[in-house]
Design a protein around this motif. Structure first.
Motif, short mmCIF file in Angstrom:
data_model
loop_
_atom_site.label_atom_id
_atom_site.label_comp_id
_atom_site.label_asym_id
_atom_site.label_seq_id
_atom_site.Cartn_x
_atom_site.Cartn_y
_atom_site.Cartn_z
N MET A 172 -1.02 -5.98 -4.09
CA MET A 172 -1.33 -5.46 -2.76
C MET A 172 -0.07 -4.97 -2.05
SD MET A 172 -3.08 -4.56 -0.23
CE MET A 172 -4.76 -5.13 0.04
N ALA A 173 1.02 -5.70 -2.18
CA ALA A 173 2.26 -5.30 -1.53
C ALA A 173 2.73 -3.94 -2.03
CB ALA A 173 3.34 -6.36 -1.76
N THR A 174 2.54 -3.67 -3.31
CA THR A 174 2.95 -2.39 -3.87
C THR A 174 2.07 -1.27 -3.32
OG1 THR A 174 3.68 -3.52 -5.87
CG2 THR A 174 3.41 -1.14 -6.01
N TYR A 175 0.77 -1.52 -3.17
CA TYR A 175 -0.09 -0.54 -2.53
C TYR A 175 0.37 -0.26 -1.10
CZ TYR A 175 -3.45 -1.68 -6.29
OH TYR A 175 -4.07 -1.88 -7.50
N MET A 176 0.79 -1.33 -0.41
CA MET A 176 1.19 -1.19 0.99
C MET A 176 2.51 -0.44 1.14
SD MET A 176 -0.01 -4.99 2.30
CE MET A 176 0.48 -4.79 4.03
N GLN A 177 3.28 -0.37 0.06
CA GLN A 177 4.53 0.40 0.08
C GLN A 177 4.27 1.91 0.01
OE1 GLN A 177 6.47 -1.56 -3.42
NE2 GLN A 177 8.32 -1.39 -2.18
N ALA A 178 3.18 2.30 -0.66
CA ALA A 178 2.94 3.72 -0.97
C ALA A 178 2.48 4.47 0.27
CB ALA A 178 1.90 3.83 -2.07
N VAL A 204 12.60 -7.87 4.03
CA VAL A 204 12.40 -8.08 2.60
C VAL A 204 11.73 -6.87 1.95
CG1 VAL A 204 10.17 -9.26 2.89
CG2 VAL A 204 11.55 -9.70 0.84
N VAL A 205 10.84 -6.20 2.68
CA VAL A 205 10.15 -5.03 2.15
C VAL A 205 11.03 -3.79 2.24
CG1 VAL A 205 8.19 -3.46 2.45
CG2 VAL A 205 7.85 -5.94 2.56
N SER A 206 11.64 -3.56 3.39
CA SER A 206 12.43 -2.35 3.60
C SER A 206 13.67 -2.29 2.70
CB SER A 206 12.85 -2.24 5.06
OG SER A 206 13.66 -3.34 5.45
N ILE A 259 6.98 -12.33 1.08
CA ILE A 259 6.06 -11.21 1.33
C ILE A 259 4.64 -11.71 1.55
CG2 ILE A 259 4.98 -9.23 0.18
CD1 ILE A 259 7.75 -8.70 -1.11
N SER A 260 4.28 -12.80 0.87
CA SER A 260 2.92 -13.33 1.03
C SER A 260 2.62 -13.74 2.47
CB SER A 260 2.70 -14.53 0.09
OG SER A 260 3.43 -15.67 0.52
N GLU A 261 3.67 -14.10 3.20
CA GLU A 261 3.49 -14.47 4.60
C GLU A 261 3.15 -13.26 5.47
OE1 GLU A 261 3.53 -17.60 5.74
OE2 GLU A 261 3.80 -18.24 3.65
N LEU A 262 3.39 -12.07 4.96
CA LEU A 262 3.15 -10.85 5.72
C LEU A 262 1.76 -10.26 5.47
CD1 LEU A 262 6.58 -9.13 4.91
CD2 LEU A 262 5.98 -10.34 7.03
N ILE A 263 1.06 -10.80 4.48
CA ILE A 263 -0.25 -10.25 4.10
C ILE A 263 -1.34 -11.29 4.38
CG2 ILE A 263 -1.62 -9.29 2.21
CD1 ILE A 263 0.99 -8.56 0.80
N PRO A 264 -2.26 -11.01 5.31
CA PRO A 264 -3.32 -11.97 5.61
C PRO A 264 -4.18 -12.25 4.37
CG PRO A 264 -3.23 -10.21 7.26
CD PRO A 264 -2.34 -9.80 6.12
N GLN A 265 -4.71 -13.43 4.28
CA GLN A 265 -5.53 -13.80 3.13
C GLN A 265 -6.75 -12.89 2.99
OE1 GLN A 265 -4.74 -16.01 0.76
NE2 GLN A 265 -6.56 -15.33 -0.34
#
Length: 350
Positions: A240-246, A272-274, A292-298
């Motif tokens: 999911m984090a990789t999708y959120m980067q695009a 951490v992402v930037s 990063i998991s703390e930045l993405i709601p469950q």
């Protein structure tokens, strides 16, 4: 008579993600067929995952399994070459091949010297394919697919090849319903998002005067049986984090699922992402993934996780929320095999 798969509504990917061993597709296809799955999908990559080659290998290694692309593109092959590839696979396998198409990745098109695919080009392209598969001649065609003086595959040709649209944007879903036989969705779509997608697809079908029930909806559903924390981080959070980067990618998921865009903005602004030097699923450490998991709601990670029974319930829930079929994502056949036993029993009781 061709044997019917035990689970025609279940499918998985061949060669998920990057691979340097494309021959693995042969055993993966055999496994999927032996387990009773109805279909496998191949996502083409321009290295060792040519759609025609890998699909041919999978089809000749099996006897009942359907094999589909998810996806290739309408403009990376000449229309007659693409039509020939698909009809060859269709006749080679006794009608078990299905063609899934997507618009493609804009930056890759630019690097290849190709123009981005428009809806008009895609709609025109699939009508050309269908005409050729019906044995019709295409003469003096000028349009979004280019100048095509004369195309023909022969009067004898009569191939009905299902066409799937791979996409999940709101406009794309309606477009898929208008023109295609099925729509292949995306990972991490919520129950509400799935119902919304189904409605948009059916609206598109109705607009085109088609029977909306004829357009099949395939839900791509991340699955992790009894995942460890590392599994959760790598299979769910990192993906999911990789999708959120695009750029532009997460925005479509957010719109379909009606999530809060502010969460995405905070994610992109985080240090951490930037500071990540590449795709998160390729370069992030476990420690970084924890952060990063703390930045993405469950609720942004809808997936089949937990015991075999819990995963089976999650699959059935996808069908109850509008999916006609499920694409099991993030797990190999050997990993999700125990879920099939629970799914068989639960499906029989419903």
């Amino acid at each position: 008579m061709t044997q019917i798969a035990e689970f025609p509504e279940l499918s998985c990917y061949l060669l998920p993600g990057h691979t340097t061993t494309p021959a693995d597709a042969i055993e993966e296809a055999r496994q999927a067929e032996a387990m009773g799955l109805g279909k496998v999908w191949l996502s083409e990559r321009f290295d060792v995952k040519d759609a025609g080659v890998i699909c041919a290998a999978a089809l000749t290694a099996t006897s009942t399994l359907r094999v589909a692309t998810a996806a290739t593109n309408i403009h990376t092959r000449h229309p007659l070459v693409l039509a020939t590839m698909a009809s060859s696979l269709h006749h080679l396998s006794g009608g078990r091949f299905e063609l899934g198409l997507a618009r493609g990745v804009a930056i890759r098109d630019q690097l290849m010297g190709l123009k981005s695919v428009t809806n008009a080009q895609l709609a025109e392209g699939i009508e050309l394919l269908r005409a050729l598969w019906r044995g019709e001649k295409v003469m003096g065609h000028e349009g979004a697919m280019g100048n095509l003086p004369y195309l023909s595959m022969g009067d004898w040709m009569d191939a009905e090849i299902p066409l799937h649209f791979v996409g999940f944007g709101k406009k794309s879903l309606g477009f898929g319903g208008e023109h295609f036989d099925g729509v292949h969705l995306h990972t991490f779509i919520t129950d509400a998002g799935l119902r919304r997608a189904k409605s948009l697809i059916q609206q598109g079908a109705n607009k085109a005067g088609r029977n909306p029930d004829d357009v099949k909806v395939w839900s791509v559903y991340a699955t992790a049986l009894n995942p460890s924390r590392e599994d959760t981080l790598k299979k769910l959070v990192a993906r999911m984090a990789t999708y959120m980067q695009a750029p532009g990618y997460a925005e479509m998921l957010i719109a379909l699922n009606e999530w809060d865009p502010a969460v995405h903005e905070a994610f992109k602004a985080s240090e951490v992402v930037s500071s990540m030097p590449g795709g998160i699923d390729s370069v992030a450490t476990l420690e970084q993934l924890e952060e990063i998991s703390e930045l993405i709601p469950q609720e942004w990670l809808p997936a089949a996780t937990g015991s075999a029974e819990e995963c089976a319930d999650a699959w059935l829930n996808q069908l109850e929320n509008g999916a006609d079929g499920i694409v099991i994502h993030g797990s190999t056949p050997s990993e999700f095999a125990p879920i099939l036993e629970a799914y068989r029993e639960k499906r029989a009781r419903r």
